[in-house]
Design an enzyme around this catalytic site. Structure first.
Site, short mmCIF file in Angstrom:
data_model
loop_
_atom_site.label_atom_id
_atom_site.label_comp_id
_atom_site.label_asym_id
_atom_site.label_seq_id
_atom_site.Cartn_x
_atom_site.Cartn_y
_atom_site.Cartn_z
N LYS A 197 -25.73 34.44 -15.68
CA LYS A 197 -25.47 35.86 -15.91
C LYS A 197 -26.57 36.70 -15.28
O LYS A 197 -27.74 36.62 -15.67
CB LYS A 197 -25.43 36.19 -17.41
CG LYS A 197 -25.01 37.64 -17.63
CD LYS A 197 -25.23 38.11 -19.04
CE LYS A 197 -26.53 38.83 -19.24
NZ LYS A 197 -26.65 40.12 -18.55
N GLU A 270 -39.25 32.27 -19.36
CA GLU A 270 -40.25 32.92 -18.52
C GLU A 270 -40.24 34.38 -18.93
O GLU A 270 -39.28 35.10 -18.64
CB GLU A 270 -39.90 32.72 -17.04
CG GLU A 270 -41.08 32.90 -16.13
CD GLU A 270 -41.16 34.30 -15.59
OE1 GLU A 270 -41.84 35.13 -16.26
OE2 GLU A 270 -40.57 34.58 -14.56
N CYS A 304 -43.14 40.59 -13.66
CA CYS A 304 -43.70 40.02 -14.89
C CYS A 304 -45.15 39.60 -14.70
O CYS A 304 -45.94 39.65 -15.63
CB CYS A 304 -42.86 38.84 -15.36
SG CYS A 304 -42.43 37.73 -14.03
N GLU A 401 -46.70 45.43 -22.02
CA GLU A 401 -46.13 45.36 -20.67
C GLU A 401 -45.39 46.67 -20.39
O GLU A 401 -44.44 47.00 -21.09
CB GLU A 401 -45.16 44.17 -20.60
CG GLU A 401 -44.60 43.96 -19.22
CD GLU A 401 -43.73 42.71 -19.13
OE1 GLU A 401 -42.84 42.54 -19.98
OE2 GLU A 401 -43.93 41.93 -18.18
#
Ligand code: NDP
Length: 491
Positions: A197, A270, A304, A401
């Site tokens: 997906k 991850e 990331c 983040e």
């Protein structure tokens, strides 16, 4: 004098001459009006009967309608993958599987311009990056894992590796095609089949990839692509797959881990990061500034492993910040399809709001903000490259983040303090070290709790090099020989 002209006059970098527009032509890409899901090698109308529009974040223009796959669609895709696994793919000799992977890699290379344009159109990243980074690396991953397909016995001697079965793969919107390659290439090399997906906002290159699968004559059902929002992803996690590979936010990663706790389904995650990019006083500062810029402004900071916390040794702090601000003044923000653009569009309105909110908290908590003067396009989602100085470790901008072009600068005096500050985060995905001394690089690398550590460079990727995190950045490795293991079972 306008506010912008006034600000520009104060910039310590030449801003007098502009680049002429150099837009990449769009007509190489044919976008369909509407896409179904790709199941068993065929385009299928979604049983859910639902579609949603996907847009270009740089213009907000609708590009196509994409299927919102429901539970029945997910089941259909998983069944197709299961059939393909049982009906031959898993028993195919590795050398035969390799041929398909080599073919996919070559077709991606042949069609790279088309893919690069579509990636920039749907995701907002500069064409320079999709053309020079995403596409070459995506093809390289297929080439690399094609090489392993017939060597698994040598990669894991005396362990009798065999495929896991059907892999459910859920990917984010920051590197849509590249994340697809990271997931699909090792899975297929090991003899698994796949239901993937793409992210809700960036489905188009994954859908174009279905055409590549057909061109490569991949047997039907080996790769199935279902589109949709988070509920489709959750549906894959709950379905009858043997492994889940997820890249995305820590929050969703944790939810997936909870869902799979106590089941036999294998899992790799991850997740997010808040990497430290550490500049020592003996570093080549001009190169380091390029590395800082690449570390945080590459792909609008939607990375990331972005070097979003800059740790600078106090004795060179003034120099580094001055050089950095000067360099930021030369970054061109704008049309992702323009070959001169350095920073493209923010991927979605939702992400733009998140960046704005965190930047506001930085100001409120007392950090000093700098943004170079910048004329932003009127339509679309944009954010000016931003640097915060006077940042305390406790500020949200130093902890969370942001996933945008926003850098927080902190300082340190000794290597020990650098290590302590760098590791003071719940994440542990990546880090950077800039110094002239090889011994110091090794000393730092031993102590930094991060999966990837770059020395005198940043954001370099190679299919042969494993990538993944510690702590809240997830577990499992992608890339390299390590990247085969999550897709194999051993006796
Ligand atoms: P998500 O983690 O929500 O998205 C990643 C993928 O997971 C997408 O395909 C998403 O679908 C899907 N998904 C969402 N909810 C579920 C669920 N419950 N079960 C299974 N799959 C699910 O990231 P966002 O796009 O919402 O971004 C939010 C924040 O996450 C960003 O601001 C950034 O900080 C971080 N992020 C980190 C990434 C990384 O690589 N480390 C990548 C992307 C985001 P859908 O697209 O439809 O939501």
């Amino acid at each position: 004098m306008t506010e912008l002209d006034r600000k520009q006059a104060g910039v310590p970098a030449p801003s007098g001459w502009d680049y002429a527009p150099a837009p990449e032509a769009r007509d190489i890409v044919q976008v369909e009006e509407r896409y179904g899901i790709f199941v068993g090698g065929e385009w299928v109308e979604p049983r859910s009967g639902e579609w949603y529009p996907t847009i270009s974040p740089s213009s907000e223009e609708p590009l196509a309608e994409v299927a919102q796959a429901g539970p029945e669609d997910v089941s259909l895709a998983v069944q197709a993958a299961r059939d393909a696994f049982q009906n031959g793919w898993s028993r195919l000799p590795g050398s035969e599987r390799a041929k398909y992977l080599f073919r996919i890699a070559r077709v991606l290379q042949e069609r790279s311009r088309e893919f690069a344009v579509l990636e920039s159109l749907n995701g907002g990243k500069p064409i320079r990056e999709s053309r020079d980074v995403d596409l070459p690396l995506a093809a390289a991953h297929f080439f690399y894992y094609a090489g392993w397909a017939d060597k698994l016995e040598y990669a894991f001697p005396n362990r009798k590796p065999r495929p896991v079965g059907v892999a459910g793969q859920i990917i984010p919107w920051n590197f849509p095609l590249l994340m697809l390659a990271w997931k699909i290439a090792p899975a297929l090399a090991c003899g698994n089949t796949v239901v993937l997906k793409p992210a809700e906002t960036t489905p188009l290159t994954a859908l174009l990839f279905c055409d590549v699968l057909r061109q490569a004559d991949l047997p039907p059902g080996v790769v199935n692509i279902v589109t949709g929002d988070g509920s489709t992803g959750a549906g894959i996690v709950k379905s009858d797959v043997d492994k889940i590979a997820f890249t995305g936010s820590t929050e969703v990663g944790k939810a997936i881990q909870r869902e799979l706790a106590g089941t036999q389904t294998k899992l790799t995650l991850e997740l997010g990061g808040k990497a430290a990019n550490v500049i020592f006083d003996d570093a080549p500062l001009d190169q380091a500034v390029e590395g800082i810029v690449n570390g945080i402004y590459f792909n609008q900071g939607h990375v990331c492993c972005a070097g979003s916390r800059l740790l600078v040794q106090e004795s060179v702090y003034e120099d580094v910040v001055r050089k950095l601000k000067r360099r930021m003044g030369t970054l061109r923000v704008g049309d992702p399809l323009d070959k001169n653009t350095d920073i493209g569009a923010i991927n979605s309105r939702q992400q733009l709001e998140k960046i704005r909110e965190l930047v506001e908290t930085g100001k409120e908590e007392g950090a000093e903000v700098y943004q170079p003067p910048c004329r932003l396009p009127e339509k679309g989602y944009w954010f000016v490259p931003t640097v915060f100085t006077e940042v305390a470790q406790s500020y949200r901008i130093a902890q969370e983040e942001i996933f945008g072009p926003v850098l927080s600068v902190l300082t340190f005096r000794t290597p020990e303090e650098a290590v302590e500050k760098a590791n003071n985060t719940p994440y542990g995905l990546s880090a950077g070290v800039w110094t002239e001394k090889g011994s110091r690089i090794l000393w730092m690398a031993e102590r930094l709790r991060a999966g990837v550590i770059w020395a005198n460079t940043y954001n370099r990727f190679d299919p042969g090099s494993p990538f993944g995190g510690y702590k809240e950045s997830g577990f499992g490795r992608e890339g390299g020989r390590h990247g085969l293991e999550p897709y194999l079972e051993f006796e």
